[in-house]
Design an enzyme around this catalytic site. Structure first.
Site, PDB file in Angstrom:
ATOM      1  N   LYS A 173     -45.441  28.652 -39.717  1.00 49.59           N
ATOM      2  CA  LYS A 173     -45.070  29.612 -38.677  1.00 49.59           C
ATOM      3  C   LYS A 173     -43.744  29.986 -38.807  1.00 49.59           C
ATOM      4  CE  LYS A 173     -43.938  31.096 -34.971  1.00 49.59           C
ATOM      5  NZ  LYS A 173     -42.953  32.212 -34.884  1.00 49.59           N
ATOM      6  N   GLY A 226     -36.425  23.895 -33.432  1.00 47.91           N
ATOM      7  CA  GLY A 226     -36.305  25.076 -32.399  1.00 47.91           C
ATOM      8  C   GLY A 226     -35.515  24.450 -31.139  1.00 47.91           C
ATOM      9  N   THR A 228     -34.955  23.201 -27.179  1.00 47.69           N
ATOM     10  CA  THR A 228     -35.424  21.984 -26.550  1.00 47.69           C
ATOM     11  C   THR A 228     -36.927  22.135 -25.784  1.00 47.69           C
ATOM     12  OG1 THR A 228     -33.477  20.847 -26.887  1.00 47.69           O
ATOM     13  CG2 THR A 228     -34.950  19.945 -24.972  1.00 47.69           C
ATOM     14  N   GLU A 229     -36.569  23.214 -25.209  1.00 46.75           N
ATOM     15  CA  GLU A 229     -37.914  23.540 -24.231  1.00 46.75           C
ATOM     16  C   GLU A 229     -39.135  23.869 -24.969  1.00 46.75           C
ATOM     17  OE1 GLU A 229     -36.719  22.428 -21.441  1.00 46.75           O
ATOM     18  OE2 GLU A 229     -38.435  23.249 -20.853  1.00 46.75           O
ATOM     19  N   GLY A 231     -39.793  22.723 -28.097  1.00 44.04           N
ATOM     20  CA  GLY A 231     -40.128  21.433 -28.446  1.00 44.04           C
ATOM     21  C   GLY A 231     -40.742  20.656 -27.395  1.00 44.04           C
ATOM     22  N   GLU A 248     -37.146  18.686 -34.273  1.00 45.11           N
ATOM     23  CA  GLU A 248     -35.584  18.819 -34.362  1.00 45.11           C
ATOM     24  C   GLU A 248     -35.067  19.785 -33.346  1.00 45.11           C
ATOM     25  OE1 GLU A 248     -32.627  20.080 -35.215  1.00 45.11           O
ATOM     26  OE2 GLU A 248     -31.914  19.612 -37.386  1.00 45.11           O
ATOM     27  N   CYS A 282     -27.811  23.459 -35.548  1.00 48.95           N
ATOM     28  CA  CYS A 282     -28.113  22.467 -34.375  1.00 48.95           C
ATOM     29  C   CYS A 282     -27.060  21.665 -34.438  1.00 48.95           C
ATOM     30  CB  CYS A 282     -29.422  21.885 -34.618  1.00 48.95           C
ATOM     31  SG  CYS A 282     -29.638  21.463 -36.271  1.00 48.95           S
ATOM     32  N   GLU A 383     -26.231  23.915 -24.838  1.00 44.65           N
ATOM     33  CA  GLU A 383     -26.428  24.643 -26.077  1.00 44.65           C
ATOM     34  C   GLU A 383     -26.139  26.213 -26.315  1.00 44.65           C
ATOM     35  OE1 GLU A 383     -29.981  24.195 -29.066  1.00 44.65           O
ATOM     36  OE2 GLU A 383     -28.544  23.671 -30.608  1.00 44.65           O
TER      37      GLU A 383
HETATM   38  O1  TXE Z   1     -35.938  29.415 -30.527  1.00 46.87           O
HETATM   39  P1  TXE Z   1     -37.455  29.002 -30.348  1.00 46.87           P
HETATM   40  P2  TXE Z   1     -35.368  30.642 -30.017  1.00 46.87           P
HETATM   41  C1  TXE Z   1     -32.145  26.501 -29.806  1.00 46.87           C
HETATM   42  C2  TXE Z   1     -30.772  27.378 -29.520  1.00 46.87           C
HETATM   43  C3  TXE Z   1     -31.256  28.927 -29.270  1.00 46.87           C
HETATM   44  C4  TXE Z   1     -32.584  28.506 -28.509  1.00 46.87           C
HETATM   45  C5  TXE Z   1     -33.673  29.679 -28.506  1.00 46.87           C
HETATM   46  O2  TXE Z   1     -30.245  26.777 -28.566  1.00 46.87           O
HETATM   47  O3  TXE Z   1     -30.608  29.558 -28.627  1.00 46.87           O
HETATM   48  O4  TXE Z   1     -33.026  27.467 -29.333  1.00 46.87           O
HETATM   49  O5  TXE Z   1     -33.975  30.091 -29.772  1.00 46.87           O
HETATM   50  C6  TXE Z   1     -41.389  29.117 -32.380  1.00 46.87           C
HETATM   51  N1  TXE Z   1     -45.290  27.281 -29.443  1.00 46.87           N
HETATM   52  N2  TXE Z   1     -32.582  26.700 -31.276  1.00 46.87           N
HETATM   53  O6  TXE Z   1     -35.849  31.205 -29.198  1.00 46.87           O
HETATM   54  O7  TXE Z   1     -38.218  29.906 -29.348  1.00 46.87           O
HETATM   55  C7  TXE Z   1     -40.647  30.400 -32.701  1.00 46.87           C
HETATM   56  O8  TXE Z   1     -41.477  31.467 -32.792  1.00 46.87           O
HETATM   57  C8  TXE Z   1     -44.924  27.063 -30.649  1.00 46.87           C
HETATM   58  C9  TXE Z   1     -32.043  25.443 -31.821  1.00 46.87           C
HETATM   59  O9  TXE Z   1     -35.394  31.337 -31.496  1.00 46.87           O
HETATM   60  O10 TXE Z   1     -37.439  27.393 -30.015  1.00 46.87           O
HETATM   61  C10 TXE Z   1     -39.885  29.902 -33.984  1.00 46.87           C
HETATM   62  O11 TXE Z   1     -40.747  29.976 -35.027  1.00 46.87           O
HETATM   63  N3  TXE Z   1     -44.035  27.619 -31.418  1.00 46.87           N
HETATM   64  C11 TXE Z   1     -32.775  25.161 -33.295  1.00 46.87           C
HETATM   65  C12 TXE Z   1     -39.670  28.506 -33.339  1.00 46.87           C
HETATM   66  O12 TXE Z   1     -40.456  28.240 -32.364  1.00 46.87           O
HETATM   67  C13 TXE Z   1     -43.189  28.423 -30.582  1.00 46.87           C
HETATM   68  C14 TXE Z   1     -32.824  26.537 -34.106  1.00 46.87           C
HETATM   69  C15 TXE Z   1     -38.044  28.245 -32.822  1.00 46.87           C
HETATM   70  O13 TXE Z   1     -37.850  29.104 -31.891  1.00 46.87           O
HETATM   71  C16 TXE Z   1     -43.229  28.507 -29.034  1.00 46.87           C
HETATM   72  C17 TXE Z   1     -33.436  27.463 -33.151  1.00 46.87           C
HETATM   73  C18 TXE Z   1     -44.554  27.917 -28.553  1.00 46.87           C
HETATM   74  N4  TXE Z   1     -44.717  27.865 -27.397  1.00 46.87           N
HETATM   75  C19 TXE Z   1     -33.281  27.642 -31.845  1.00 46.87           C
HETATM   76  N5  TXE Z   1     -42.144  29.249 -28.796  1.00 46.87           N
HETATM   77  C20 TXE Z   1     -32.074  24.160 -33.953  1.00 46.87           C
HETATM   78  N6  TXE Z   1     -32.445  22.878 -33.619  1.00 46.87           N
HETATM   79  O14 TXE Z   1     -31.303  24.385 -35.062  1.00 46.87           O
HETATM   80  C21 TXE Z   1     -41.575  29.578 -29.746  1.00 46.87           C
HETATM   81  N7  TXE Z   1     -42.120  29.068 -30.707  1.00 46.87           N
END
Ligand code: TXE
Length: 497
Positions: A173, A226, A228-229, A231, A248, A282, A383
């Site tokens: 995904k 993604g 932390t929330e 995750g 991660e 990250c 972050e």
């Molecule tokens: O991330 P999301 P977002 C952090 C960074 C950023 C914040 C939000 O601080 O500002 O996260 O970014 C999928 N069940 N990082 O909103 O939502 C989503 O579709 C399953 C750090 O873009 O966490 C995407 O494919 N999956 C980071 C993936 O999760 C879900 C990189 C990450 O998106 C989901 C990105 C759910 N309930 C953001 N909700 C790093 N560690 O490098 C979302 N997704």
């Protein structure tokens, strides 16, 4: 305009609803492609296709096949790099020079993990008595990979190469912001010989596709990068299903500049740590901790360096900094810049829209440097995920360690010094999964990558990551020529455990 389907069972298919969503270029807001928008039904289809391929093709049981196919994929990927670099730059807004440097390394992951699969030896535990014991690593089954938008193909590859090498079937995904190159990588994998159904891609939104996939009871492992929330939600669902999870997540990396460091090298390293990818990594160096003896000089030189960075069209080879990914991130970053000022930090440079008219359509923010920052401020703790960094002063090694470890995150840090003893002494006191000495951001398929504390769980890269994509079957063989009968009526002492 390009229309891209889901990739299920080796075929491009429309989504069940027939809906598409648009992928925008964040530098111009132009539409890059329209992509099929999946839902729960599409996830079920992809997981079923993956399970069938896992059970019915040779993939899971034939290591030599996987070794050959993944090496072929590496070769095909190398040839396809120019198109992928261009597409990835258009979707992410990241400068073409960055994407070229990053993507040119991807084939190494497929080669490395193909070799791990081919060469990793299993164990022969010293069981004792007249027994031979050996273990077999076997694939998990169907695994789910959920990826973000900042390094779409790199992060996918860090998960996909070990997952495939270990013999799993995969459903990916990708981020809704950047799903296009993931689809093309799946096509290349098929061309290389990955059997239909072993690699599937369901594009769509996190709350729908991501949620359905990561909570699907047939998924044996979820691997997500993604926030932390996100995750936490994903790990909770995986926990309910008793599936493995690797996550991660967020970071708040410190750059530790020791008093003996070469000032110019530390300034250049800090700029690299803080501003590559417009700070959207990250491991971004979002906290730069400088010894008081060089603090003022450091700031002058750091600002001078930031001033020289060329913000502009990501397509141009001399562009240093492109836009941030989306309106959501743009607003989040600007709000943190405001929060920092309200907290009493000094915005010593940047943090505004660039002056060039031709950038007015994109989500551009000039590199922002905060000084007079204290560790309890939100900008030092949370972050931001953009081109914003905080420079903080310290006066002793104890204070340095306390500031560096004083966050809830623990992904990465870097130390800048020429003092070999202090470098290692300090590295071993830092609460971070990755510590660079005189460098930042460097990565290799062989080198473990994962966070401590709230930065996540599990590892990418390295043999450990490969092992995490397998389960162990333990075979215990009785080789005694004596027949065993516990209930032989003799009451003789015997080994039964
Ligand atoms: O991330 P999301 P977002 C952090 C960074 C950023 C914040 C939000 O601080 O500002 O996260 O970014 C999928 N069940 N990082 O909103 O939502 C989503 O579709 C399953 C750090 O873009 O966490 C995407 O494919 N999956 C980071 C993936 O999760 C879900 C990189 C990450 O998106 C989901 C990105 C759910 N309930 C953001 N909700 C790093 N560690 O490098 C979302 N997704």
């Amino acid at each position: 305009m390009k229309r891209i389907g889901l990739f299920i069972n080796g075929q491009s298919v429309p989504s069940e609803t027939g809906k598409y969503f648009q992928v925008l270029n964040p530098a111009t807001k132009e539409v890059v492609a329209e992509v099929a928008e999946g839902n729960e039904d599409d996830v079920n289809k992809a997981v079923s296709a993956a399970a069938a391929a896992f059970n019915q093709t040779e993939w899971a049981v034939n290591k030599d096949l996987r070794y050959r196919v993944l090496n072929r994929l590496a070769a095909i990927l190398r040839e396809s790099l120019p198109e992928l670099v261009e597409l990835e730059s258009m979707m992410t807004g990241r400068p073409i020079r960055e994407m070229k440097a990053q993507l040119s390394r991807l084939p190494e992951w497929y080669e490395y993990f193909a070799s791990v699969a081919k060469t990793l030896e299993d164990a022969v535990p010293p069981f004792g008595g007249e027994f031979v014991n050996y273990t077999n690593r076997i694939p998990l089954g169907v695994v789910a990979l959920v990826t973000p938008w900042n390094h779409p193909l790199l992060i996918l590859t860090k998960k996909l190469a070990p997952a495939l090498a270990a013999g799993n079937a995969v459903v990916v995904k990708p981020s809704e912001n950047t799903p296009v190159t993931t689809y093309f990588l799946a096509e290349l994998a098929q061309e290389a010989g990955v059997p239909a159904g072993i690699l599937n891609v369901v594009q769509g939104y996190g709350a729908v596709v991501g949620k359905a996939l990561t909570s699907h009871p047939s998924i044996e492992k979820v691997d997500i990068t993604g926030g932390t929330e996100t995750g936490r939600h994903v790990a909770a669902a995986a926990g309910y299903n008793l599936s493995k999870v690797s996550a991660e997540l967020g970071g708040k990396a410190s750059v530790l500049v020791l008093p003996d460091a070469n000032l110019e090298e530390a300034v250049n390293g800090s700029a690299f740590a803080a501003f590559i990818a417009a700070g959207q990594t990250c491991v971004q160096g979002s906290r730069i901790l400088v010894h008081e003896s060089m603090y003022e000089d450091f700031i002058d030189k750091f600002i001078a360096k930031a001033k020289k960075l060329l913000m502009g069209d990501p397509k141009k080879f001399d562009t240093d900094i492109g836009p941030v990914i989306s309106e959501k991130q743009y607003k989040q970053i600007l709000s943190y810049i405001q929060i920092g000022q309200e907290e009493g930090a000094v915005l010593a440079f940047g943090g505004t829209a660039p002056e060039q008219d031709e950038l007015a359509n994109g989500y551009f923010i000039t590199p922002a440097i905060f000084t007079q920052v204290t560790n309890s401020m939100r900008i030092a703790q949370e972050e931001i995920f953009g081109p914003v960094t905080c420079v903080m002063k310290y006066s002793s090694m104890e204070e340095l360690i306390s500031i560096a470890n004083g966050t809830e995150m623990g992904l990465a840090m870097s130390i800048w010094t020429n003092n070999v003893r202090d470098a290692h002494w300090l590295a071993n006191r830092l609460e971070a999964g990755i510590v660079w000495i005189n460098d930042h951001h460097r990565i290799d398929p062989s080198s473990p990558w994962g966070g401590f504390k709230n930065s996540g769980i599990g590892l990418e890269n390295s043999i450990q990551c490969y092992k995490d994509y397998t389960k162990t079957r333990n075979v215990i063989v009785n080789i005694s020529r004596q027949h065993f009968d516990w209930f032989d009526g003799t009451t003789q002492e015997k080994r039964y455990s």
